[in-house]
Design a protein around this motif. Structure first.
Motif, short mmCIF file in Angstrom:
data_model
loop_
_atom_site.label_atom_id
_atom_site.label_comp_id
_atom_site.label_asym_id
_atom_site.label_seq_id
_atom_site.Cartn_x
_atom_site.Cartn_y
_atom_site.Cartn_z
N LYS A 158 0.86 -1.18 0.00
CA LYS A 158 0.00 0.00 0.00
C LYS A 158 0.89 1.23 0.00
O LYS A 158 1.71 1.40 0.90
N ILE A 159 0.73 2.03 -1.03
CA ILE A 159 1.64 3.18 -1.13
C ILE A 159 0.86 4.44 -1.50
O ILE A 159 -0.01 4.43 -2.37
N ARG A 160 1.21 5.49 -0.79
CA ARG A 160 0.57 6.78 -1.06
C ARG A 160 1.59 7.65 -1.79
O ARG A 160 2.73 7.78 -1.36
N LEU A 161 1.15 8.22 -2.93
CA LEU A 161 2.05 9.09 -3.69
C LEU A 161 1.72 10.54 -3.40
O LEU A 161 0.56 10.95 -3.46
N GLU A 162 2.74 11.29 -3.07
CA GLU A 162 2.52 12.72 -2.82
C GLU A 162 3.28 13.49 -3.89
O GLU A 162 4.45 13.20 -4.16
N VAL A 163 2.59 14.44 -4.51
CA VAL A 163 3.24 15.24 -5.55
C VAL A 163 3.33 16.67 -5.10
O VAL A 163 2.35 17.27 -4.68
N ARG A 164 4.53 17.21 -5.14
CA ARG A 164 4.70 18.61 -4.77
C ARG A 164 5.41 19.35 -5.90
O ARG A 164 6.16 18.73 -6.66
N GLY A 165 5.18 20.64 -5.97
CA GLY A 165 5.88 21.44 -6.98
C GLY A 165 5.49 21.10 -8.41
O GLY A 165 6.29 21.23 -9.34
N ALA A 166 4.21 20.66 -8.57
CA ALA A 166 3.76 20.26 -9.91
C ALA A 166 3.76 21.44 -10.87
O ALA A 166 3.80 21.26 -12.08
N ASP A 167 3.75 22.67 -10.34
CA ASP A 167 3.71 23.83 -11.24
C ASP A 167 5.11 24.32 -11.60
O ASP A 167 5.26 25.34 -12.24
N THR A 168 6.13 23.59 -11.19
CA THR A 168 7.49 23.99 -11.55
C THR A 168 7.67 23.78 -13.06
O THR A 168 7.32 22.74 -13.59
N GLU A 169 8.25 24.81 -13.71
CA GLU A 169 8.34 24.72 -15.17
C GLU A 169 9.72 24.28 -15.63
O GLU A 169 10.73 24.63 -15.02
#
Lengths: 735, 121
Positions: free
Chosen positions: A420-431
């Motif tokens: 069971k794994i939770r994915l966290e995404v940060r900085g998705a708006d970094t270009e």
């Protein structure tokens, strides 16, 4: 008719749209995977399938239509609350989306046919779906009548009746019209439940003109016809009467509903009303004429229509709301333009040439010493600079799209491994540059799979170690000093340095007696042919090792470092240049040859004293009390010995490694337009590309990571055999 | 209710089509091959409706309408003009002359019948 080329173009845009829709659908499914009841996601998914089916129908892509139709039916049942989603169903639908994607991928743009369609697989998938739903596929509910094109009319059959109000003009008879004929014809549309002839305008008998019409009528009509159909009955006498048609009271709310559901394509209020069937074309034109004739300031069309009794105020309000929604949507949409990537590449190329020729012009101006000329070339250069920045920004896209695809990867892989794994995404708006995004996706996938497979422990292990059963994987992106940093981190067991060391010794990668730092041990996993997994699962051990990740990152002129905390997790940190087309460079020269060092790798420059290097080419110098490994580039590249007396050191760094490059002269910063090396020179060590200077001369771009590796190799293979291993580690502490 | 309808068209096949449509619906039909011919048919007999082409030799549709409006016993008789897209320019002229119902060719027989019903049904 459309010719073949236009058709292919249309089909091409359908293919693009199809890809987008599938992506949307997948995102929705993944949201649903987290929350089975997310209404917005269900609707989004349904819309995507519906739109896809509709567009595919336009191109007669029968297999796609048939397949999406079944998916749509299922989703409709879910949307209407007749069925509920299960995780199994979501997995199945994800596979269906994959199949759809592959169907769309197999469409031949020339012939417009789906090539090599795998009907067996499709039937299997659909049957599996039907089985999951607990019934045969035949009994899947069929979707309601398609909404494309024609707008569905609100039902007017319910309780109540249309109210038709007629006021004839006196000219009616004189033009050969008989009101009775129209009324008789009207009865074909439905049942006239009430008809009242208004004769209050009839003058006294002796004042009456026998040829003039003084009558009016109020008619109640029970009919399923639309307003436009009713108006059509009176088409010939529209100029000779005042006609008002009011919808049945009870269906007014249906119309309001309809207005809200209209496709968001047109933003004129009149068009919205006509599209809903509440206003006819003729009424709209009349209303517009009345509005145009009105006094300044002109009243809004809505109030003109209400005042003329053509529509009810509530209807206009609903239409206005709708208009607002559409306008807002428009405002968002219009701020985006889709451009083919190759057009941008072309532009960037031209801008690159412009940068070079502008530099050339400036050089000429300086050589001639003409001050006005110099000034104007400076202005040109400033603008070129701005154009360059703007052009490069065009290629910048948010990394979020790339990150989002990992939701699916994480879901699939973790399910396969039973973790069971939770994915966290940060900085998705970094270009970052689109071409970098494209190339980094595969290495990232590899790192993510690796983290799930090797990094994160099984739930039992985690619980035993006092960690939550659910593993945590994070993708993070941010900008740091002109580079983009992408991190893949997990909270797993971390790298096992003892095992890596053992493995490396077994594979003959290092000497059993080698004294390696923790960092060097970590980096060993990037060595070719290294794999620590005891059993090769089909996930991460696909025969491609981490060395592929490393080389992909190197190609992007990036670096990767590992931060491992045993038992707590591991972070892979990738640093990449923001763009591959034009970089900030630092120009140096060796004898008559020019070289460019990527500026973001340069930490400082200083003058080289008199101290010679140990063996003339490689050695170390004292940099503020610390040893700095150095290379004499002239000697390294076997260039003629330098005649310059005062030479310089450029200190470059890569991650935590530092080295000094000894060069003849420093020429300062340079906008470097990267030109790839010809095929023949692509395997050159230490050179990554070339650029053209304003003078027309070619300058080679130094490949710093490769130079670092060459130095490392020299240390390992004993180019300085005379020194002990201990000594070498001292000499090149970080290499 | 059966009506007597005058068809004015120089095209034999067009007259045929209109006639078949109307007689099929139970109407009486009188034929005229152009405007001048039509005027000779307006000889006092009872006519409920006139259906006329626009472009005809001798006397065209617009001219015919003007003549009809000058004849006392026929000036209130409804007129349907059959026209083509390219003759839309004539429509304004014809309407001013007094022809209010226009049908654009090609039309469905059903369309013609509906117009007839609306005017004299």
């Amino acid at each position: 008719m459309l010719n073949g080329e236009q058709w292919s173009q249309l089909l091409q845009s359908f293919l693009e749209e199809g890809g987008d829709l599938l992506k949307q659908a997948e995102e929705c499914l993944l949201v649903l995977d987290g929350d089975l009841a997310d209404e917005e996601a269900i609707n989004g998914l349904f819309r995507a399938m519906h739109t896809l089916k509709g567009s595919a129908g336009l191109f007669s892509l029968t297999p796609v239509v048939a397949f999406t139709h079944q998916l749509e039916s299922l989703l409709m049942a879910v949307r209407d609350g007749e069925r509920s989603l299960t995780p199994n169903l979501i997995s199945l639908m994800l596979r269906c989306l994959d199949e759809l994607g592959s169907m769309i991928g197999r469409i031949n743009v020339e012939t417009g046919a789906v090539e090599g369609n795998d009907e067996v697989l499709q039937t299997q998938l659909l049957n599996a779906l039907a089985a999951e739903m607990g019934q045969g596929s035949d009994s899947l509910p069929t979707p309601t009548a398609p909404r494309e094109g024609q707008v569905q009319r609100a039902p007017a059959t319910g309780e109540g009746a249309w109210h038709i109000s007629l006021r004839f003009s006196p000219d009616l008879y004189r033009n050969g019209f008989d009101p009775a004929a129209f009324v008789r014809y009207l009865s074909r549309l439905g049942e006239i439940t009430h008809l009242e002839v208004l004769d209050e305008n009839l003058p006294d008998f002796h004042q009456m003109d026998p040829e003039a019409c003084y009558l009016g009528m109020e008619i109640s009509l029970r009919s399923a016809s639309s307003k436009a159909e009713i108006e059509e009955v009176f088409e010939f006498i529209l100029d000779f009467c005042k006609l008002r048609i009011l919808p049945p009271e009870s269906s007014l709310s249906d119309y309001l509903q309809l207005i809200r559901e209209l496709p968001e394509t047109d933003e004129r209020i009149g068009s919205i009303l006509v599209a809903s069937g509440l206003l006819t074309e003729h009424e709209l034109n009349t209303g517009l004429t009345m509005q145009a004739q009105g006094e300044e300031p002109r009243a809004p069309l809505g109030s003109v229509l209400v005042e003329a009794g053509m529509v009810a105020p509530a209807v206009v309000n609903a239409a206005l709301e709708k208009q607002q929604v559409v306008r807002e949507r428009r405002a968002q949409e219009s701020s985006l333009i889709k451009v083919a990537a190759h057009k941008l590449d072309e532009l960037i190329n031209l801008v690159g040439e412009l940068v070079i020729s502008a530099a050339g012009a400036q050089l000429q101006a300086r050589a001639h010493g003409h001050s006005d000329f110099i000034e104007s070339t400076q202005v040109v250069n400033r603008h070129v600079e701005q154009i360059r920045e703007a052009a490069l920004k065009l290629r910048m896209i948010e990394i979020g799209d790339t990150f989002n695809r990992f939701h699916r990867v994480v879901r699939d892989v973790s399910q396969e491994l039973g973790k069971k794994i939770r994915l966290e995404v940060r900085g998705a708006d970094t270009e970052l540059d689109k071409s970098v995004t494209d190339k980094i996706a595969d290495p990232l996938t590899h790192l993510v799979r690796n983290a799930i497979d090797h990094g994160i422990e099984s739930a039992e292990e985690r619980l035993a170690a006092g960690k939550p059963a659910e593993g945590h994987l994070a993708l993070n992106a941010y900008h740091e000093s002109g580079m983009i940093v992408i991190e893949v981190s997990d909270d797993g067991r971390g790298l096992n340095t003892a095992r890596i060391r053992q493995k490396a010794i077994d594979k003959g990668l290092i000497d059993p007696n080698a004294n390696l730092s923790e960092h060097d041990l970590h980096m060993l996993i990037f060595a070719a042919g290294f794999s620590t997994a005891d059993s090769v699962s089909n996930l991460s051990g696909r025969g491609v090792g981490m060395d592929v990740v490393r080389s992909a990152i190197d190609q992007l002129r990036g670096t990767v470092e590992i931060e491992s905390r045993p038992g707590l997790g591991c972070t892979f940190r990738i640093r990449l240049p923001l763009t591959l087309a034009i970089i900030e460079g630092f120009l140096v020269s060796l004898g008559g040859e020019y070289f460019v060092i990527p500026l973001d790798m340069v930490t400082e420059c200083m003058e080289l004293g008199d101290q010679p290097l140990i063996d003339g080419i490689y050695g170390y110098l004292n940099l503020r009390g610390k040893p700095l490994p150095c290379i004499d580039l002239s000697a390294h590249f076997d260039l003629p010995a330098s005649a310059v007396r005062r030479r310089n050191i450029v200190v470059v760094s890569q991650g935590r490694q530092q080295a000094g490059l000894i060069v003849d002269q420093l020429h300062g910063e340079l906008q470097t337009v990267i030109k790839p090396l010809g095929l023949l020179f692509q395997h050159l060590q230490g050179i990554s590309g070339s650029t053209i200077l304003g003078s027309g001369q070619v300058a080679l771009i130094l490949d710093i990571p490769s130079l670092f590796r060459q130095l490392q190799a020299l240390v390992d293979t004993g180019a300085s055999e005379t020194r002990s291993v201990q000594n070498r580690q001292e000499l090149l502490p970080r290499l | 209710m059966s009506k007597t309808i005058l068809i004015v068209d120089d095209s034999m096949s067009m007259r045929q089509l209109v006639k078949m449509t109307l007689t099929g619906a139970g109407h009486q039909v009188i034929e005229a091959s152009d405007g001048r011919d039509a005027l000779t048919k307006l000889n006092g007999q009872k006519i409920n409706l006139i259906i006329s082409d626009v472009n005809m030799p001798n006397l065209d549709g617009i001219g015919l309408v003007k003549e009809i409006k000058n004849r006392n016993e026929y000036r209130f008789t409804p007129i349907i003009m059959l026209t083509t897209e390219s003759e839309q320019g004539k429509k304004a002229e014809g309407q001013a002359a007094g022809a209010k119902a226009w049908i654009v060719k090609p039309f469905q027989p059903q369309q013609l019948l509906a117009a007839v019903e609306k005017l004299v049904g």
